[in-house]
Design a protein around this motif. Sequence first.
Motif, PDB file in Angstrom:
ATOM      1  N   UNK A  69       0.811  -1.222   0.000  1.00 47.36           N
ATOM      2  CA  UNK A  69       0.000   0.000   0.000  1.00 47.36           C
ATOM      3  C   UNK A  69       0.842   1.269   0.000  1.00 47.36           C
ATOM      4  N   UNK A  70       0.364   2.282  -0.728  1.00 48.22           N
ATOM      5  CA  UNK A  70       1.115   3.535  -0.817  1.00 48.22           C
ATOM      6  C   UNK A  70       0.881   4.414   0.418  1.00 48.22           C
ATOM      7  N   UNK A  97      -5.689   1.247  -7.960  1.00 52.98           N
ATOM      8  CA  UNK A  97      -6.940   0.748  -7.384  1.00 52.98           C
ATOM      9  C   UNK A  97      -7.384   1.721  -6.277  1.00 52.98           C
ATOM     10  N   UNK A  98      -8.632   2.169  -6.402  1.00 56.49           N
ATOM     11  CA  UNK A  98      -9.175   3.143  -5.451  1.00 56.49           C
ATOM     12  C   UNK A  98     -10.456   2.570  -4.841  1.00 56.49           C
ATOM     13  N   UNK A  99     -10.606   2.715  -3.540  1.00 54.04           N
ATOM     14  CA  UNK A  99     -11.860   2.317  -2.896  1.00 54.04           C
ATOM     15  C   UNK A  99     -12.947   3.286  -3.390  1.00 54.04           C
ATOM     16  N   UNK A 100     -13.966   2.756  -4.071  1.00 57.72           N
ATOM     17  CA  UNK A 100     -14.982   3.622  -4.693  1.00 57.72           C
ATOM     18  C   UNK A 100     -15.661   4.525  -3.670  1.00 57.72           C
ATOM     19  N   UNK A 101     -15.820   4.017  -2.449  1.00 59.23           N
ATOM     20  CA  UNK A 101     -16.513   4.816  -1.424  1.00 59.23           C
ATOM     21  C   UNK A 101     -15.631   5.970  -0.960  1.00 59.23           C
ATOM     22  N   UNK A 107      -2.532  11.023  -2.133  1.00 55.39           N
ATOM     23  CA  UNK A 107      -1.535  10.009  -2.517  1.00 55.39           C
ATOM     24  C   UNK A 107      -1.822   9.429  -3.901  1.00 55.39           C
ATOM     25  N   UNK A 108      -3.105   9.244  -4.196  1.00 55.84           N
ATOM     26  CA  UNK A 108      -3.448   8.724  -5.524  1.00 55.84           C
ATOM     27  C   UNK A 108      -3.096   9.750  -6.599  1.00 55.84           C
ATOM     28  N   UNK A 109      -3.405  11.037  -6.309  1.00 54.09           N
ATOM     29  CA  UNK A 109      -3.103  12.093  -7.297  1.00 54.09           C
ATOM     30  C   UNK A 109      -1.597  12.143  -7.560  1.00 54.09           C
ATOM     31  N   UNK A 110      -0.826  11.955  -6.495  1.00 48.26           N
ATOM     32  CA  UNK A 110       0.633  11.991  -6.640  1.00 48.26           C
ATOM     33  C   UNK A 110       1.112  10.848  -7.547  1.00 48.26           C
TER      34      UNK A 110
END
Length: 401
Positions: A69-70, A97-101, A107-110
Motif C-alpha cells: 500500500x502507498x 486501485x481506489x476504494x470507490x466509497x 496520494x493517488x493524485x501523486x
Amino acid sequence: MSLNQTPSGERVHIGFFGKRNAGKSSLVNAVTGQDLAIVSDVKGTTTDPVYKSMELLPLGPVMIIDTPGIDDEGELGEKRIGKSRQILNKTDIAVLVVDAAAGKGEQEEELIHIFRKKNIPYLIVYNKTDLTGESVTEDAGAERHEIWVSAATGYHIHEFKERIAGLVTPEGDGRRLVADLIKPSDLIVLVIPVDKAAPKGRLILPQQQVIRDILDTGASAVMCRENELKTVLSSLNMQPKLVITDSQVFAAVDKMVPDHILMTSFSILFARYKGDLRQACQGARALKTVEDSDRILISEGCTHHRQCGDIGTQKLPSWIREYTGREPEFVFTSGTQFPEDLSGYHMVIHCGGCMLNEREMKYRLRMAVDQNVPMTNYGIAIACMTKILDRSIRPFTSLFS
Ligand code: SF4
C-alpha cells in the motif's frame, strides 16, 4: 522458469498500486482467477511486491505485480512504499486501485502524476462498487482512464481486462536480437563454454533466446564449446554468416575465427536489443581511467540464482584488475536492486539483462546518463579489454555510420 514459459523480460509488466485495503489483492485475484496474494481485511497485508507470470487473455504473457500500500505507515511502511515506487521503473501498465466509497486522495493524485511523468499508460479502477451500490456504465470513465468494478462480484472485470489490453502498445519497435543481421538459410556458429560455473544440463536464457531468434528467421545454428570450434569451422561446407560467442572466451574465439567472418557475443547482442549499444561502447572507455580508490558497480538482472555463472562476480573483477593494473572496489547488485544514486561510482558494468524488461533496462541506462556515470555491458567491457571491440561491433556498423 518452466521451459514453456515466456521469459519474464519479454512479458508486459502490469503493476497494481493503491492504498492498503483499496482491494488491490482481491482485484488481482479476480483478474487472474487465482489466489495470488494473501487477502484479508487487515490493512497492509501485502508487505512485499508479489509477482505472478501468467497468460492473461486477451493480452497474452504478462507479469502481474501486486505492490504494498502507498499509505503504509512507520519505518517499515516507508520501506514498503519505496519498494512500490521502485516497481514503477519496470511497470509497462499501471493500475491504480481506489476504494470507490473513499475516492481519490492526495496520494493517488501523486501517483497519477508519476505515471504521467514516467509516461506509463494507466487505468484508475474504482473497486468495491458492490458496497457503494454504484452502477456506472463502462463508457462513463473511458475518456478519463477510469473504470468502476467489483472484485467481489466480478462486475466489469471482463471490461477491465479489455481496457488493460487496449493500453498495450503494439509489438515493440521491431527490434530483434539477431534476426535483422541474418537471412533465411544463413549458418550461425554459437560458441558456448561449458565450465563448472555453467548451469547443469541446460543452456542459459540469453543463449536460448538467440537460438530461437535464429530459428524464427529460417537460418540454422551450429553450437560447440570453444575447444571444438577449430574443428567445427574446418568441417563446415559453407561459410558462417556470423559467430556468436560467450564473452568470457572472446579472446580465444577471436584468434580462431578468420577476420572475414563476422563475430560478436551474446552479451553485445543484448546490449543492442535491450539497451543502447552506442552508450555501452562509450561507457567502456572509463576502463582506461580506473584508479585504485574508484568504485565499480557490477549489476546483474537475475533475481535469484545467477544464470551467467561467475563472470560478473569473479572473472570481470580479475580481468579489470589485470587490464588496469589498479585495485578498484567492486560493488555487486542483482535482480531488482539497482542504486538510485550512482554518483559514487566510476562506472557501471551491466549484464545483458535478459531477465529485465525493456522499461527497466532503459530506466537504468537513463539514470547513468542523467548522473553522468559511464555505463557499459559485460560483452563490450570484455571486448574492450581484449582489444577486439572494433571487430565485435562490426556486425552493427550501420548503427555507427
Ligand atoms: S546475469 Fe543477466 S544476462 Fe545473465 S541470465 Fe541473468 S539477467 Fe540474463
